[in-house]
Design a protein around this motif. Structure first.
Motif, PDB file in Angstrom:
ATOM      1  N   PRO A  88       0.838  -1.208   0.000  1.00 33.67           N
ATOM      2  CA  PRO A  88       0.000   0.000   0.000  1.00 33.67           C
ATOM      3  C   PRO A  88       0.872   1.256   0.000  1.00 33.67           C
ATOM      4  O   PRO A  88       1.759   1.404   0.847  1.00 33.67           O
ATOM      5  CB  PRO A  88      -0.788  -0.111   1.302  1.00 33.67           C
ATOM      6  CG  PRO A  88      -0.808  -1.576   1.607  1.00 33.67           C
ATOM      7  CD  PRO A  88       0.518  -2.102   1.114  1.00 33.67           C
ATOM      8  N   LEU A  89       0.685   2.088  -0.988  1.00 35.39           N
ATOM      9  CA  LEU A  89       1.353   3.384  -1.121  1.00 35.39           C
ATOM     10  C   LEU A  89       2.860   3.321  -1.355  1.00 35.39           C
ATOM     11  O   LEU A  89       3.556   4.325  -1.216  1.00 35.39           O
ATOM     12  CB  LEU A  89       1.044   4.271   0.093  1.00 35.39           C
ATOM     13  CG  LEU A  89      -0.443   4.447   0.425  1.00 35.39           C
ATOM     14  CD1 LEU A  89      -0.614   5.245   1.706  1.00 35.39           C
ATOM     15  CD2 LEU A  89      -1.171   5.101  -0.733  1.00 35.39           C
ATOM     16  N   GLU A  90       3.388   2.140  -1.703  1.00 37.24           N
ATOM     17  CA  GLU A  90       4.818   2.061  -2.004  1.00 37.24           C
ATOM     18  C   GLU A  90       5.140   0.846  -2.865  1.00 37.24           C
ATOM     19  O   GLU A  90       4.391  -0.125  -2.912  1.00 37.24           O
ATOM     20  CB  GLU A  90       5.676   2.044  -0.743  1.00 37.24           C
ATOM     21  CG  GLU A  90       5.632   0.769   0.058  1.00 37.24           C
ATOM     22  CD  GLU A  90       6.518   0.821   1.292  1.00 37.24           C
ATOM     23  OE1 GLU A  90       7.265  -0.145   1.501  1.00 37.24           O
ATOM     24  OE2 GLU A  90       6.459   1.811   2.043  1.00 37.24           O
ATOM     25  N   LEU A  91       6.284   0.943  -3.545  1.00 38.37           N
ATOM     26  CA  LEU A  91       6.861  -0.162  -4.302  1.00 38.37           C
ATOM     27  C   LEU A  91       8.222  -0.465  -3.691  1.00 38.37           C
ATOM     28  O   LEU A  91       8.884   0.435  -3.153  1.00 38.37           O
ATOM     29  CB  LEU A  91       7.066   0.230  -5.769  1.00 38.37           C
ATOM     30  CG  LEU A  91       5.847   0.672  -6.557  1.00 38.37           C
ATOM     31  CD1 LEU A  91       6.263   1.213  -7.930  1.00 38.37           C
ATOM     32  CD2 LEU A  91       4.877  -0.485  -6.707  1.00 38.37           C
ATOM     33  N   ARG A  92       8.643  -1.714  -3.778  1.00 32.71           N
ATOM     34  CA  ARG A  92       9.988  -2.094  -3.346  1.00 32.71           C
ATOM     35  C   ARG A  92      10.638  -2.891  -4.466  1.00 32.71           C
ATOM     36  O   ARG A  92       9.983  -3.697  -5.122  1.00 32.71           O
ATOM     37  CB  ARG A  92       9.935  -2.933  -2.071  1.00 32.71           C
ATOM     38  CG  ARG A  92       9.460  -2.132  -0.883  1.00 32.71           C
ATOM     39  CD  ARG A  92       9.405  -2.959   0.361  1.00 32.71           C
ATOM     40  NE  ARG A  92       8.977  -2.124   1.480  1.00 32.71           N
ATOM     41  CZ  ARG A  92       9.156  -2.443   2.742  1.00 32.71           C
ATOM     42  NH1 ARG A  92       9.737  -3.584   3.066  1.00 32.71           N
ATOM     43  NH2 ARG A  92       8.739  -1.627   3.693  1.00 32.71           N
ATOM     44  N   LEU A  93      11.926  -2.656  -4.656  1.00 29.91           N
ATOM     45  CA  LEU A  93      12.686  -3.384  -5.652  1.00 29.91           C
ATOM     46  C   LEU A  93      14.110  -3.537  -5.164  1.00 29.91           C
ATOM     47  O   LEU A  93      14.546  -2.814  -4.262  1.00 29.91           O
ATOM     48  CB  LEU A  93      12.655  -2.660  -7.000  1.00 29.91           C
ATOM     49  CG  LEU A  93      13.262  -1.263  -7.060  1.00 29.91           C
ATOM     50  CD1 LEU A  93      13.961  -1.059  -8.394  1.00 29.91           C
ATOM     51  CD2 LEU A  93      12.161  -0.225  -6.896  1.00 29.91           C
ATOM     52  N   LEU A  94      14.830  -4.505  -5.746  1.00 30.43           N
ATOM     53  CA  LEU A  94      16.235  -4.675  -5.389  1.00 30.43           C
ATOM     54  C   LEU A  94      16.997  -3.412  -5.751  1.00 30.43           C
ATOM     55  O   LEU A  94      16.732  -2.785  -6.793  1.00 30.43           O
ATOM     56  CB  LEU A  94      16.827  -5.889  -6.110  1.00 30.43           C
ATOM     57  CG  LEU A  94      16.290  -7.248  -5.640  1.00 30.43           C
ATOM     58  CD1 LEU A  94      16.762  -8.347  -6.579  1.00 30.43           C
ATOM     59  CD2 LEU A  94      16.711  -7.535  -4.208  1.00 30.43           C
TER      60      LEU A  94
END
Length: 170
Positions: free
Chosen positions: A120-126
């Motif tokens: 929710p409200l964010e993305l995460r990536l390497l």
């Protein structure tokens, strides 16, 4: 948990052929070990691995979706002996002042086939310096973090993802 006592009590390598799920299974062996894996390593369901304590583990799991942090593994006897744990990885947390910017970022990253964890409200990536620059250039908030990574399975991935709450360290 005392590593030496546990690894001495278990056969080497311990053959794991059953997935028991995340919920606490019964029965659970008195001696259990943790298998710490990155997101990439959790996609490989066969091969030799080492537990946190150095115990040799031979994964011979049926093909399917990636292992999930918190999942229990067992041998043919069905007794839970190994718990999977997500390894801490270098990630980028991406946030935006408004949703459309975050959707655009997800689109551009997906177009590059970048593995993403959608929250929710964010993305995460390497962590990747080129992608970090691209995202900052688009006016997004980008912060380096160190946590386990749980990317989406993708459009053709099996099953659904169950992400832990943000405070879960599994």
């Amino acid at each position: 948990m005392q590593c030496a006592a546990v690894t001495d009590a278990l056969p080497s390598p311990l053959v794991l052929s059953r997935r028991l799920g995340i919920h606490h299974p019964k029965p659970v062996a008195r001696e259990t070990v943790e298998l710490v894996l990155t997101a990439e390593e959790r996609t490989r369901l066969r091969g030799l691995r080492r537990s946190r304590c150095g115990q040799e583990l031979l994964l011979q799991l049926p093909r399917g979706e990636a292992l999930q942090p918190g999942e229990w593994l067992a041998g043919e006897d069905g007794v839970a002996r190994v718990r999977v744990k997500g390894a801490v990885e270098s990630l980028l947390r991406v946030r935006a002042a408004e949703g459309l910017s975050l959707l655009r970022a997800a689109y551009h990253l997906g177009n590059r086939h970048v593995a993403l964890e959608v929250r929710p409200l964010e993305l995460r990536l390497l962590a990747d310096p080129v992608l970090e620059h691209l995202l900052r250039h688009q006016g997004l908030e980008v912060h380096p973090i160190h946590e386990p990574f749980q990317p989406e399975a993708g459009a053709y991935g099996a099953g659904s993802h169950h992400h832990p709450p943000p405070s879960d360290a599994a």
